[in-house]
Scaffold this active site. Sequence first.
Site, PDB file in Angstrom:
ATOM      1  CD  GLN B 126      -2.453   1.329   2.727  1.00  0.00           C
ATOM      2  OE1 GLN B 126      -1.863   0.930   3.732  1.00  0.00           O
ATOM      3  NE2 GLN B 126      -3.661   1.846   2.757  1.00  0.00           N
ATOM      4  CE1 TYR B 128      -4.111   4.123  -0.603  1.00  0.00           C
ATOM      5  CE2 TYR B 128      -5.275   4.752   1.378  1.00  0.00           C
ATOM      6  CZ  TYR B 128      -5.295   4.258   0.102  1.00  0.00           C
ATOM      7  OH  TYR B 128      -6.475   3.906  -0.465  1.00  0.00           O
ATOM      8  CB  SER B 129       2.056   6.837   5.033  1.00  0.00           C
ATOM      9  OG  SER B 129       0.923   6.555   5.796  1.00  0.00           O
ATOM     10  CD  GLU B 244      -6.210  -0.342   6.519  1.00  0.00           C
ATOM     11  OE1 GLU B 244      -6.485   0.758   6.030  1.00  0.00           O
ATOM     12  OE2 GLU B 244      -5.130  -0.622   7.037  1.00  0.00           O
ATOM     13  CB  SER B 383      -3.631   7.482  14.422  1.00  0.00           C
ATOM     14  OG  SER B 383      -4.411   8.672  14.454  1.00  0.00           O
TER      15      SER B 383
END
Lengths: 380, 398
Positions: B126, B128-129, B244, B383
């Site tokens: 993935q 994303y970040s 997710e 988070s």
Amino acid sequence: MNFDYTEEQNALRDTLTRFIAKDYPFEARRALAKTAEGFSRDHWSQFAELGLLALPFPDACEGLNGNAVDNLVVMEAFGRGLVLEPYFATVILAGHLLRDFASDEQKRALLPKIGSGERMLALGHYEADARYELARIATTVTPQGSGFRLSGQKAVVLSGGCADQFLISARSAGGSSDAQGLSLFLVDRHTPGLKLSSYSTQDGGRAAELVLDQVEVGAQSLVGSLGEALPAIERALDYGIAALCAESVGIMGALNEATLEYLKTRKQFGQAIGRFQVLQHRLVDMFIATEQARSMALLAAVKADALDPAERRRTLSAAKAYVGQQARLVGQQAVQLHGGMGVVDELNVAHYFKRLTTINLTLGDIDHHLGVYSDSLLAA
Amino acid sequence: MDLEFSPQEQQFRAELRAFLVAKLPADISRKVKEGKRLAKDDFVRWQKILHAQGWGAPSWPERFGGTGWSAVEQHIFDEESAAAGAPLQLPFGLKMVAPVIMAFGDAAQQAQFLPRIVDGSDWWCQGYSEPGSGSDLASLKTRAERRGEHYVVNGQKTWTTLAQHADWIFCLVRTASEGRPQEGISFLLIDMKSPGVTVRPIIMNDGEHEINEVWFDEVNVPVGNRVGEENRGWTYAKFLLGHERTGIAGVGRSKAALKHLKEIARRETCRGRPLIEDLRFRDRIAQVELELMALEITNLRVLSSEKEKKAPGPEASILKIKGSEIQQTIAELQMSALGHYALPWQPEALDAHWDGESIGPDYAAPLTGHYFNYRKTTIYGGSNEIQKNIIAQMVLGL
């Protein structure tokens, strides 16, 4: 596995929601709590008409054959309304105990009268020195002629003041904490030697201290088998725990709604306080706690009807401890987020909080039930 | 309302159990149960075995090659798989990119990618970040510039789990810089073998290589690898995050971990008695068990209601928050149960082929590292603080 309510349960919930909204507004309830009896006989008649007072009883006793999930629907609504009538004492505790332990003859004589609203009952079991230990009963029973003689004291008998009859536990054999040797008796309110002093409780309800001074009752007043009442009492109290869990969830839902509304309308620093993240997250914690408590209350209701006593016992203790913890969080934080308004008598928040608090101290507190569950891990 | 498993559900469970006994390779389940390192091949081998049985994609609808199982059946599968010591089916392909391709991809993309996810051919990660874009994901800077039939991608992704094994990465990239940051993002599928892709390991607090940086330097990506419309990627990303979260409660795995905790607490001693007899420690086990009991029901309630709505709602954030907190608590109790022998660091003991001598009890070696590693659970996948923002905004309307 499915999580749907039946059509009847949905209809029941709708009916009760309307009843609470229309006939049980907070101000009327607040006034009712201050009357001499502390509840309304008219409401009681309405409950009878709605079938609520006969909900868990078998058809043969003019009942509706309800289960513990039906109780949950009722108690959740009663939680929202902070209902004062002695439903918990009469129908949940005494009603289930009679249903599951009394002879057919006793059931036919008593359950229809409870269902019709003619008769109110209360359970006198706990004693002052026993704390939450169910078997520690010092009230004694001895044979007297063809009947029995009862002596002892019963502590904080819920809704005792209005009861026409009491279910009283007493020790017929065994030592002070023995599981065997407990018996159950049906005792009329006006029996000589029975002294009753009723008082208000912190949540606006009523309870009574009972003193039995050589109270003589007939042979027919024995409920169930002599010396074998404890498992039946335990089972009825588990129905009570499931009902209190549901009532708590109803209150928690109402507190969350009230708090959300307050956060959206109360302004400080030029904006609605619900804009502050620290308060948002607090309310989210309350919301999560309530959903988790709801899950546990559902489990409690389903397992209250379970056939295996050991499984039922540990699950109901798990639920009482867990729902109690979540209720404590929601109650305390609802007060906190309301600021000064959270601690005044004129707002419902204080009353919801007080009821959650007394529920947590009824039929065993968090520590007691966490302890029961924790000890069950040794056996597992 | 019925919280008991139906006879059909019990039959289903029995069938799964028999399958797991017969088909789960003993070397893999031993690694899982003993907390040893899993190799890429362990995951892939198990995925291929599941696929051969027709169970490669428990959460997918049948028309894409999934099982079409109900929420309850998926829960039973998770529970039995975890109890048997099956490796987790990694979510990046099955539960993250696949639902996006199913919902927003075109027929060619569905035909190209979905079968290779379910049969274990492709390993996904993935993207994303980024270093500057964590919770504020929409601020991401990795650029994709359109040049003819290709995008040219430049930038950096980070915290990329198991990218060292990956064949493909699904990425959020910036295709426009006008308007709100959310409006210029596109969703690209990038072949990890493309020239210009570099993977650099990040070592975690347990000393292990699980996560990575992924760098893109003039990487050519065919326009056909964009899912959905250009600049609409944020919508797809949010859809994905919802999916997710549903898998992330981890009830089955936590049940297995709790059982392991109780076994350890029976074997460790305290004042000459089994640790589990110590009231203080036992109450902590009891407390987390209550949380897990409630979460199991909440999980099934949320998943059952989603079945009707066909998409995960923001309520799924509850599952992520409680699930991760419970995982951390159990990990902490497992470590605490070890007492002195929580201290030794013996990474070689995590190798399944190592035949040296354990310092302390044989179950001790992985547990403290696991505790350190599991602090990630309340940070990743959005988070827990971000999850609370989601509930505050989407559920409570604050």
